[in-house]
Design a protein around this motif. Structure first.
Motif, short mmCIF file in Angstrom:
data_model
loop_
_atom_site.label_atom_id
_atom_site.label_comp_id
_atom_site.label_asym_id
_atom_site.label_seq_id
_atom_site.Cartn_x
_atom_site.Cartn_y
_atom_site.Cartn_z
N ALA A 46 0.84 -1.20 0.00
CA ALA A 46 0.00 0.00 0.00
C ALA A 46 0.88 1.25 0.00
N SER A 47 0.41 2.30 -0.65
CA SER A 47 1.16 3.56 -0.68
C SER A 47 1.10 4.21 0.69
N ASP A 48 1.99 5.20 0.91
CA ASP A 48 1.99 5.93 2.18
C ASP A 48 0.65 6.61 2.43
N SER A 49 0.07 7.20 1.40
CA SER A 49 -1.21 7.89 1.57
C SER A 49 -2.32 6.90 1.92
N GLU A 50 -2.28 5.71 1.34
CA GLU A 50 -3.29 4.70 1.65
C GLU A 50 -3.12 4.16 3.07
N ARG A 51 -1.89 3.99 3.52
CA ARG A 51 -1.65 3.57 4.91
C ARG A 51 -2.12 4.65 5.89
N PHE A 52 -1.88 5.91 5.55
CA PHE A 52 -2.34 7.01 6.40
C PHE A 52 -3.86 7.04 6.43
N ARG A 53 -4.47 6.87 5.28
CA ARG A 53 -5.93 6.89 5.16
C ARG A 53 -6.57 5.81 6.02
N GLN A 54 -5.97 4.65 6.09
CA GLN A 54 -6.55 3.51 6.80
C GLN A 54 -5.99 3.33 8.21
N ALA A 55 -5.13 4.24 8.66
CA ALA A 55 -4.53 4.10 9.98
C ALA A 55 -5.61 3.92 11.04
N SER A 56 -5.42 2.93 11.88
CA SER A 56 -6.40 2.59 12.90
C SER A 56 -6.14 3.38 14.19
#
Length: 193
Positions: free
Chosen positions: A3-13
């Protein structure tokens, strides 16, 4: 595939859910829009940045009664060629910030946190128009049930693991005349009785 950095940030729990969540508009073509949950966003920033967590704790300690002042900024923008603007592409952009931040932070555009961007044509379909949308935005910060800046949200500093509570009140809305008239359903500067 990673996953891209932005996608990981978006989904951060976080305890407040993922950073990017869905806001129900209920209009044709946009049943839901994405928005950045302010509580999850602050929690995640404190988790990944010890500097930000220290800055926020300093602001809370210095604020009167520990209550920060929140300002919401709204403006309209049209991407593309400024000499040939296309009205159908116009967006409403909503940002927010705590005015308790030091001046060197307040004057940086990167310190204004994004809440959401929505096409103006979608907001025009709402029964209450732009003012209904602004009501939804303010309600996202100050809910009567669930997490709210009124009641306070718990954040953790990564450096020492110490928890601290952040509370805020609405300090105001910052926008130009056109946006004020849209958000408050006013006639505006050229209106008549």
């Amino acid at each position: 595939m990673a996953a891209s950095d932005s996608e990981r940030f978006r989904q951060a729990s976080t305890p407040y859910g993922s950073v990017v969540q869905r806001l129900h508009l209920g209009v044709e073509g946009a049943e839901y829009i994405d928005y950045v949950n302010p509580f999850a966003f602050l929690f995640h920033l404190c988790r990944i940045s010890t500097t930000f967590a220290a800055l926020l704790r300093m602001c809370v300690d210095a604020a009167p009664r520990g209550i920060l002042s929140l300002v919401i900024y709204g403006d309209e923008m049209t991407p593309g060629n400024p000499y040939r603007p296309e009205k159908s592409r116009t967006l409403q952009c909503v940002y927010w910030i705590f005015t308790d931040f030091p001046q060197y932070v307040l004057q940086r555009s990167g310190a204004w946190f994004l809440f959401a961007t929505v096409r103006s044509t979608i907001l025009e379909k709402l029964p209450g128009g732009f003012s209904q949308f602004m009501g939804m935005v303010i309600h996202s910060f100050f809910k009567t049930d669930g997490d709210s800046f009124d009641k306070g949200i718990m954040l953790h500093a990564q450096s020492d693991g110490a928890a601290f509570v952040i509370r805020a009140r609405l300090g105001g809305l910052l926008c130009d005349d056109k946006t004020h008239t849209q958000y408050f359903s006013l006639k505006g500067a050229s209106g008549s009785r």
